[in-house]
Design an enzyme around this catalytic site. Structure first.
Site, mmCIF file in Angstrom:
data_model
loop_
_atom_site.group_PDB
_atom_site.id
_atom_site.type_symbol
_atom_site.label_atom_id
_atom_site.label_comp_id
_atom_site.label_asym_id
_atom_site.label_seq_id
_atom_site.Cartn_x
_atom_site.Cartn_y
_atom_site.Cartn_z
ATOM 1 N N ASP A 100 1.201 -0.956 0.109
ATOM 2 C CA ASP A 100 0.055 -0.005 0.044
ATOM 3 C C ASP A 100 0.324 1.089 0.038
ATOM 4 O OD1 ASP A 100 -2.710 1.786 0.161
ATOM 5 O OD2 ASP A 100 -2.964 0.992 1.625
ATOM 6 N N ASP A 101 0.021 2.325 -0.345
ATOM 7 C CA ASP A 101 1.110 3.238 -0.550
ATOM 8 C C ASP A 101 1.216 3.943 1.490
ATOM 9 O OD1 ASP A 101 -1.445 4.598 0.260
ATOM 10 O OD2 ASP A 101 -2.010 5.388 -1.486
ATOM 11 N N ASP A 146 -1.886 5.473 7.893
ATOM 12 C CA ASP A 146 -2.225 6.383 8.316
ATOM 13 C C ASP A 146 -2.936 5.525 10.007
ATOM 14 O OD1 ASP A 146 -3.979 8.942 9.816
ATOM 15 O OD2 ASP A 146 -3.877 9.622 8.022
HETATM 16 O O1 PRP Z 1 -4.554 3.726 7.737
HETATM 17 P P1 PRP Z 1 -5.996 4.200 7.036
HETATM 18 O O2 PRP Z 1 -6.090 5.202 7.733
HETATM 19 O O3 PRP Z 1 -6.891 3.156 6.948
HETATM 20 O O4 PRP Z 1 -5.443 5.173 5.916
HETATM 21 C C1 PRP Z 1 -4.689 4.444 5.115
HETATM 22 C C2 PRP Z 1 -5.582 4.181 3.716
HETATM 23 O O5 PRP Z 1 -5.780 5.740 2.874
HETATM 24 C C3 PRP Z 1 -5.919 5.589 1.611
HETATM 25 O O6 PRP Z 1 -6.452 4.998 0.847
HETATM 26 P P2 PRP Z 1 -7.783 5.610 0.551
HETATM 27 O O7 PRP Z 1 -8.876 4.786 1.305
HETATM 28 O O8 PRP Z 1 -8.471 7.340 0.820
HETATM 29 O O9 PRP Z 1 -8.401 5.169 -0.600
HETATM 30 P P3 PRP Z 1 -6.897 5.236 -2.464
HETATM 31 O O10 PRP Z 1 -6.249 4.511 -1.826
HETATM 32 O O11 PRP Z 1 -8.318 4.772 -3.477
HETATM 33 O O12 PRP Z 1 -7.203 6.415 -1.956
HETATM 34 C C4 PRP Z 1 -4.262 4.971 1.577
HETATM 35 O O13 PRP Z 1 -3.378 4.843 0.273
HETATM 36 C C5 PRP Z 1 -4.665 3.659 2.925
HETATM 37 O O14 PRP Z 1 -4.613 3.059 1.251
HETATM 38 N N1 GUN Z 2 -3.697 10.968 0.806
HETATM 39 C C1 GUN Z 2 -3.513 10.695 1.462
HETATM 40 N N2 GUN Z 2 -5.049 10.051 1.778
HETATM 41 C C2 GUN Z 2 -4.638 9.275 3.209
HETATM 42 N N3 GUN Z 2 -5.590 8.339 4.020
HETATM 43 C C3 GUN Z 2 -5.438 8.255 5.264
HETATM 44 N N4 GUN Z 2 -4.318 8.804 5.153
HETATM 45 C C4 GUN Z 2 -4.005 10.176 4.106
HETATM 46 C C5 GUN Z 2 -2.763 10.934 3.414
HETATM 47 O O1 GUN Z 2 -2.248 11.264 5.010
HETATM 48 N N5 GUN Z 2 -2.725 11.126 2.274
HETATM 49 MG MG MG Z 3 -5.339 3.313 -0.362
#
Ligand code: PRP
Ligand code: GUN
Ligand code: MG
Length: 161
Positions: free
Chosen positions: A91-92, A95
């Protein structure tokens, strides 16, 4: 407390994804990679190229409902990854750790790696590259665009004689 922003450029993201791949080398081989969509897709693609991995699965989890955090919901299951044995999850970032916890429950035997980790999510990872403060919002290159910034001095006042 005011939210801070950390802007990640494409170059920085590429460097960090390559650093992640390098740190994963001692764990090779992996049967495949599970990218956590959508944010994990580009880091997973970069790591897959570095690690010579061609089997890429995805898991899609939705946790954010507008600005509010909701219950994680699975939209697409990683069927090819079974219980995760031999698989690498990418994952990226983590949080709160809610997404990572949920993904790990789905794939209990997989290895979880991400680029950036905030303190609350850090214990949910097996590997990350850079720690980011909890009050900092990471702006990924796909979230941003170059923008005109007006000069400090307006045109009318400039060069006044
Ligand atoms: O630890 P957390 O509080 O769960 O946050 C982390 C997740 O939030 C973001 O995804 P998001 O759900 O925004 O969706 P996306 O990857 O499709 O942008 C990010 O890419 C992680 O997957
Ligand atoms: N882009 C982005 N997405 C999130 N989702 C949860 N935390 C983050 C953050 O710091 N950046
Ligand atoms: Mg995500």
């Amino acid at each position: 407390m005011a939210v801070q922003y950390a802007t990640v450029t494409w170059e920085q993201l590429h460097r960090d994804a390559r650093a992640l791949a390098a740190a994963l080398m001692p764990r090779m081989p992996f049967k495949g990679i599970v990218a956590v969509t959508r944010g994990g897709l580009i880091p997973a693609a970069i790591a897959a190229r570095e690690l010579g991995c061609r089997l890429i699965e995805t898991i899609s989890v939705v946790t954010y409902d507008e600005e509010e955090m909701g219950q994680p919901q699975i939209i697409k299951a990683p069927e090819a990854a079974g219980d995760g044995e031999g698989f690498l999850i990418i994952d990226d970032l983590v949080d709160s750790g809610v997404t990572a916890r949920f993904v790990r429950e789905c794939l209990p035997k997989a290895y979880f790696a991400c680029l950036y980790a905030k303190p609350a999510g850090k214990p949910l990872t097996d590997l990350f590259i850079t720690e980011v403060p909890q009050d900092t919002w990471v702006l990924f290159p796909w979230d941003t665009a170059p923008l005109f910034v007006p000069p400090l001095v307006s045109n009318k006042k400039e060069c006044a004689e």
